[in-house]
Enzyme design. Sequence first.
Site, short mmCIF file in Angstrom:
data_model
loop_
_atom_site.label_atom_id
_atom_site.label_comp_id
_atom_site.label_asym_id
_atom_site.label_seq_id
_atom_site.Cartn_x
_atom_site.Cartn_y
_atom_site.Cartn_z
N CYS A 119 3.08 39.23 25.70
CA CYS A 119 3.68 37.91 25.44
C CYS A 119 3.09 36.81 26.32
O CYS A 119 3.19 35.63 25.99
CB CYS A 119 5.19 37.97 25.65
SG CYS A 119 5.94 39.17 24.54
N HIS A 264 7.31 30.54 25.05
CA HIS A 264 7.13 31.73 24.22
C HIS A 264 8.39 31.93 23.38
O HIS A 264 9.49 31.56 23.81
CB HIS A 264 6.89 32.92 25.16
CG HIS A 264 6.91 34.24 24.47
ND1 HIS A 264 6.12 34.50 23.38
CD2 HIS A 264 7.62 35.38 24.71
CE1 HIS A 264 6.33 35.74 22.98
NE2 HIS A 264 7.24 36.29 23.76
N ASN A 294 9.11 36.67 16.66
CA ASN A 294 8.26 36.72 17.86
C ASN A 294 6.86 37.18 17.45
O ASN A 294 6.68 38.33 17.06
CB ASN A 294 8.90 37.70 18.87
CG ASN A 294 8.11 37.80 20.17
OD1 ASN A 294 7.00 37.29 20.28
ND2 ASN A 294 8.68 38.48 21.15
#
Length: 337
Positions: A119, A264, A294
């Site tokens: 991430c 993020h 995501n």
Amino acid sequence: MAAKAVSGRTRIRGVGGCVPDRVVTNDDLAGLMETDDAWIQQRSGIQERRHIGESTGAADLGAVAAREALERAGVDAAEIDCVLFATLSPDYDMPASACVLQERLGVPGVPAFDVRNQCTGFLYGLTTADAFLQSGRYDKVLLVGGEIHSTGLDYTTRGRQVAVLFGDGAGAVVLDRSPDEGRGILSTHLHAEGKFADKLWLEGVAGRDARRLTPEMIADARIFPQMQGRYVFKHAVERSVEVIREAVESNGYAVSDIDLLVPHQANLRINQAVAMTLELPEEKVVNNIQKLGNTTAATIPLALREALDDGRLKEGHLVCLVAFGAGFTWASALLRW
Ligand code: UT7
């Protein structure tokens, strides 16, 4: 290759993105496992995500995103002198998706490598690109974040805690040095704490296992990512707040000086908790997880592209990028756009 004297901060000159056409709603997933739209929306904010239909690699989506970024930057692919690809779901274990992408773009000979940092991969990649540009080693760097998650998740009730969160997509930026003094990347901040590795990980196929892939690994679902959700959530909020403060304070700013926070996209609730802790109003935070889920290394460039397109991100803005993920790793960047 010798470095040369250069001037001008690193800037993001063009942004591009690509997500597959196929929309997968929460109700679609409820047909595959015991879950429901209310649970997914309440816990994560996600309404839908995109999945590839046909066999498609991260570099395929990345190539579309890269071409758009190049076009928007007004840069020819032949001018790129380094290709970086941030991904946890590369086309192959080897070679790097950056090499696959380089071939697709027709820029042979220039260096190409993957940044495997989940991430925070985009921000680790951005920092690498910044170091290359500021040392004078390269002049125009292409950085892509791209993921194909949908081929690697457990779409049964066993895997529901993770499977509902992720989507496929790619984002890309073209980086060079800014001729405008004061504009560009002001600083980046990278952190890692490997003692938390097993809180969010994909254990198999594993190089450290004598047989790499075993029937037991498949039976135990160790070929799918595992996460201690609440534990990760708590750390994500705390570390993100810390590293945003680190970014602004190291440049003599206050959090209230931030014009736009581009975080993020792991969970809408994480971003809301971060914003609330920092007293940042909702309109200063870019969230698109509702529609894309995501997309790991692609979330930040995709969110940047959206904010540029809808006018939220403007020239002169003080922009903070922040990410947290497996490792644990966490990172931020502060830019004068
Ligand atoms: O990008 C990398 C970083 N990732 C993150 O930052 C993610 C951080 N964590 C999270 O976002 C949240 O922890 C989740 C969204 C993953 C989970 O939300 P939660 O509120 O922490 O739920 P939980 O895992 O504690 O599970 C609560 C209940 C459990 O049932 P019991 O034990 O209370 O009966 C789960 O089995 O919800 C159940 N559950 C589900 N129910 C319906 C777990 N997943 C699902 C699901 N649908 N998809």
